[in-house]
Scaffold this motif. Sequence first.
Motif, mmCIF file in Angstrom:
data_model
loop_
_atom_site.group_PDB
_atom_site.id
_atom_site.type_symbol
_atom_site.label_atom_id
_atom_site.label_comp_id
_atom_site.label_asym_id
_atom_site.label_seq_id
_atom_site.Cartn_x
_atom_site.Cartn_y
_atom_site.Cartn_z
ATOM 1 N N HIS A 246 8.970 -0.295 -0.770
ATOM 2 C CA HIS A 246 8.594 -0.822 -2.086
ATOM 3 C C HIS A 246 8.257 -2.308 -1.992
ATOM 4 O O HIS A 246 8.998 -3.061 -1.366
ATOM 5 N N PHE A 247 7.154 -2.691 -2.632
ATOM 6 C CA PHE A 247 6.771 -4.103 -2.720
ATOM 7 C C PHE A 247 6.792 -4.505 -4.190
ATOM 8 O O PHE A 247 6.275 -3.770 -5.045
ATOM 9 N N THR B 139 0.442 -12.847 -1.396
ATOM 10 C CA THR B 139 0.760 -11.452 -1.099
ATOM 11 C C THR B 139 -0.506 -10.609 -1.019
ATOM 12 O O THR B 139 -0.667 -9.798 -0.104
ATOM 13 N N MET C 108 -1.905 -8.518 2.066
ATOM 14 C CA MET C 108 -2.059 -7.060 2.027
ATOM 15 C C MET C 108 -3.480 -6.594 2.345
ATOM 16 O O MET C 108 -3.671 -5.476 2.816
ATOM 17 N N THR D 255 4.725 4.321 0.346
ATOM 18 C CA THR D 255 4.680 2.962 -0.190
ATOM 19 C C THR D 255 4.407 2.910 -1.685
ATOM 20 O O THR D 255 3.522 3.607 -2.180
ATOM 21 N N VAL E 207 3.773 -0.023 -4.778
ATOM 22 C CA VAL E 207 3.631 -1.427 -5.180
ATOM 23 C C VAL E 207 3.976 -1.508 -6.667
ATOM 24 O O VAL E 207 3.399 -0.792 -7.490
ATOM 25 N N ILE F 68 -1.202 1.229 -7.088
ATOM 26 C CA ILE F 68 -0.140 0.528 -7.812
ATOM 27 C C ILE F 68 0.732 1.598 -8.458
ATOM 28 O O ILE F 68 0.218 2.513 -9.101
#
Length: 324
Positions: free
Chosen positions: A4-5, A142, A146, A225, A227, A255
């Motif tokens: 997780h970001f 960021t 990315m 993943t 975001v 997202i």
Amino acid sequence: MEVHFFVGKGGVGKTTSSVAFAVAKSLRGFKTLIVSLDPAHNLGDVLCVQLGEEPKKVRDNLWASEVDFDAVIARHLKSLADRIKDAYAYLRVLNLDKYIDTLRYSPGVEEYAVLEKISEIVRSASRTYDVVVFDTPPTGLTVRMMILPFVNKMWLEKLIELRKAILNRRAMVARMTGEKPVAVIGGREEKLAVSEEEDPVMKELKKMLAENEEIIHLFRDPSTTSVHVVVNPETLPVLEAERACAVLKKFGIPIKSLIVNKVLPEHGISEDLRAKLEDQRRALGMIEEKFRGLKVVYVPILPFEPRGVDKILEYAKHIEPLVG
Ligand SMILES: Nc1ncnc2c1ncn2[C@@H]1O[C@H](COP(=O)(O)OP(=O)(O)OP(=O)(O)O)[C@@H](O)[C@H]1O
Ligand SMILES: [Mg+2]
């Protein structure tokens, strides 16, 4: 393993949200690692513990670390120097150290070093943890980090084409003369590779491309993943988040959710804050319109600073729907 970001404008609540999320995951029994990628670390301040590069156990199922940027960059440059030395054996006679010193200050080096560190953490964490949470620096840095693997991919593919053309020329010379071409560098004769299989530079380029593909796959894979974008109900963070989302989407990075943090209560607000409430209503309207289809959670402005696990748990209640 889940990765997780948490991204967003400076000060919106990325660190607080990442910690709350990580604590909530740990309480559900998942072995969770939270890592700060922000050069101006304050993960330790929020958790009220001293942190370093090595993951430290903070409570049951929760470990935390802060990336040491100087060390990460130094290691990245050292490994780069070793790779260049291996690929270009004859460069040993040149002053590679001076070249590497200059690279330290080249644009993109920090982002590249952090990217490498993320890969390394994810690779090694998959053996130990169920969840890895990255607390990131403000949006611009960021997003640049990315999308770097996508820029890299473009360059690496071009460099591979160029290298192929060089090797074809060398092979042509070898066929005509019956011998491999030779380069004289620093007074030493070096026989040059003529095929992709024996060329150390081509091997290195292909290895870099494969490593790069691995990180692209990580960023794009929604089963691993997520975001999460953090905003405040104000125009600037919302516009910045909209731009960041557009860039990430363009590169195929999905997202997962939006956290609207520090929401003022509709009632009980003093007269002098009425105008602020109007701004908030406008921003909330923009959020609804611009982020349609995204999972959105709202966190009220709390009457205390959410520091330390007990207070963070208060914050975590509001982001429960994201924890799963
Ligand atoms: N819902 C909230 N209620 C009250 N205070 C909050 C709330 N969310 C965050 N804060 C406070 O706002 C400040 C900024 O939060 P935080 O450090 O999480 O933001 P950030 O996005 O990580 O900032 P930076 O960009 O500097 O890393 C902190 O002092 C934090 O305690
Ligand atoms: Mg932060």
